[in-house]
Design a protein around this motif. Structure first.
Motif, PDB file in Angstrom:
ATOM      1  N   SER A 263      -9.410   5.079  -7.343  1.00 22.23           N
ATOM      2  CA  SER A 263      -9.226   5.416  -5.931  1.00 22.23           C
ATOM      3  C   SER A 263      -7.830   5.046  -5.450  1.00 22.23           C
ATOM      4  CB  SER A 263     -10.283   4.691  -5.075  1.00 22.23           C
ATOM      5  OG  SER A 263     -11.575   5.124  -5.394  1.00 22.23           O
ATOM      6  N   LYS A 266      -5.443   7.485  -6.828  1.00 24.27           N
ATOM      7  CA  LYS A 266      -5.591   8.780  -6.160  1.00 24.27           C
ATOM      8  C   LYS A 266      -4.922   8.772  -4.803  1.00 24.27           C
ATOM      9  CE  LYS A 266      -9.162  11.957  -4.470  1.00 24.27           C
ATOM     10  NZ  LYS A 266     -10.625  12.202  -4.359  1.00 24.27           N
ATOM     11  N   TRP A 267      -5.061   7.663  -4.090  1.00 19.03           N
ATOM     12  CA  TRP A 267      -4.466   7.556  -2.750  1.00 19.03           C
ATOM     13  C   TRP A 267      -2.981   7.210  -2.813  1.00 19.03           C
ATOM     14  CZ3 TRP A 267      -8.977   3.880  -1.236  1.00 19.03           C
ATOM     15  CH2 TRP A 267     -10.150   4.634  -1.029  1.00 19.03           C
TER      16      TRP A 267
END
Length: 299
Positions: A263, A266-267
Motif C-alpha cells: 500500500s 502504491k501510494w
C-alpha cells in the motif's frame, strides 16, 4: 523535504514544537503572516548569559510555576555532587513588577527561579549550599514573556502532565491576549493550543483519569466536545459491552506487513508524509516504541 527522501525516524522524537512538520512554526504549510509575539517576549532563553551561583536562602521557586503537587526528585539526587544545568532566575524586583501581589510568597528571597524549580527543590533536599544559575531579568519583560519561559521548557520536555499543561496554556493565552500569540510563543500551532485548552472542559473525574493515564488524550478531546453532564456516561458507555449483544462484533482482519508495504509503495508515500502521519497516529510514546523496534530490525 523532497518527496520520498529518506530520513532518520529517530528525529521524529524531536520533531515537535518549532521543528514539527505537523505542529511547528517552520512547517511548509504554516501561514507566513503569523501573529506577533506576546508583549515583551524576547529570545532571552537562547542568548548567552554569565553563569553564577547563589545561596539557597536567596532563592525561591516561581509562585506561578505550572507544575502542581509533590515533585519526584529521585532522578536529581546527583545534584549534591554535580549540577548538570543551571537554573534560570530573575531578580525579586523584576518579578514583583509583574505580580506585586505575590510578595508574601517570596519571603526574603532575592531571586526567583523560573526554570529549575525541581533543581532548587533537589538542592534543598540533598544538602547543597548553592545553586548554579543565570540571571535574566529580560525574561520578566512582561507577564506573557515570563509565563512563556516558565512553561516552554516543561512542555518541550514533557515535564508536565496533560492537565498541568492545559492550565498553563490557558494562563498564557490570558497573558498574551490571544490563542494565536500564545501558540507562537510556545512554538506550537493554534490547533495544539485549542486542543489543550479544550481538556479543561472535561468533567473533574475524567481529568483525573486523563492524568492517571486511564483515558487516552484523543478520546478526551472528543469527550470535551460533549456537555459536561453527559461526559462520564458517554465515556462509560464506550467502555461497556452493549447489553443483549450475543456475539462479539467481528474485528477487521489485521493488516499484514506485506500488505501495508504494498500500500505504501502504491501510494508512493515518502518520509515527508509518513513521518508526521506516524507522529499524529502514535503520539510520542508510540514513536519511541517504533524507534526501538526499528533499531532491533536493523541491528
Amino acid at each position: 523535504m523532497a518527496r520520498g527522501k529518506r530520513t532518520d525516524l529517530a528525529s521524529l522524537v524531536h520533531s515537535t514544537g518549532a521543528n514539527s512538520p505537523v505542529d511547528g512554526k517552520n512547517s511548509a504549510h504554516a501561514p507566513s503572516d503569523k501573529p506577533a509575539n506576546p508583549p515583551g517576549w524576547t529570545d532571552a532563553l537562547l542568548s548567552p548569559a554569565p553563569l553564577t551561583s547563589a545561596p539557597l536562602a536567596d532563592l525561591v521557586a516561581n509562585p506561578r510555576n505550572p507544575r502542581e503537587g509533590d515533585l519526584n526528585l529521585e532522578d536529581l539526587e546527583s545534584i549534591a555532587e554535580l549540577q548538570l544545568q543551571p537554573a534560570l532566575v530573575v531578580s525579586r524586583d523584576a518579578y514583583l513588577r509583574l505580580w506585586p501581589e505575590d510578595e508574601p510568597e517570596l519571603g526574603a528571597a532575592k531571586l526567583v527561579v523560573i526554570n529549575g524549580c525541581r533543581r532548587l527543590a533537589a538542592a534543598q533536599k540533598y544538602g547543597c549550599e548553592k545553586l548554579e544559575l543565570v540571571v535574566k531579568d529580560e525574561v520578566a519583560a512582561s507577564r506573557a514573556a515570563l509565563r512563556t519561559a516558565a512553561i516552554r521548557e516543561n512542555v518541550e520536555r514533557e515535564n508536565l502532565d496533560v492537565i498541568e499543561e492545559a492550565r498553563a496554556v490557558e494562563a498564557l493565552v490570558a497573558d498574551c491576549g490571544t490563542a494565536a500569540a500564545a501558540a507562537v510563543a510556545l512554538g506550537k500551532t493554534e490547533a495544539w493550543v485549542s486542543q489543550r485548552r479544550a481538556l479543561l472542559k472535561l468533567a473533574p473525574q475524567l481529568q483525573q483519569k486523563l492524568r492517571a493515564g486511564e483515558l487516552a488524550i484523543r478520546v478526551a478531546r472528543n469527550l470535551a466536545q460533549v456537555p459536561v453532564a453527559e461526559q462520564v456516561a458517554r465515556w462509560q458507555a464506550s467502555l461497556a459491552k452493549p447489553e443483549g449483544e450475543k456475539a462479539e462484533r467481528k474485528q477487521p482482519a489485521p493488516i499484514g506487513v506485506d500488505q501495508l508495504t504494498r500500500s505504501l509503495k502504491k501510494w508512493d508515500v515518502g518520509t515527508d508524509t509518513l513521518a508526521p502521519a506516524l507522529l499524529a497516529h502514535l503520539d510520542r510514546p508510540g514513536v519511541h516504541a517504533l524507534i526501538a523496534e526499528l533499531r532491533q530490525l536493523v541491528s
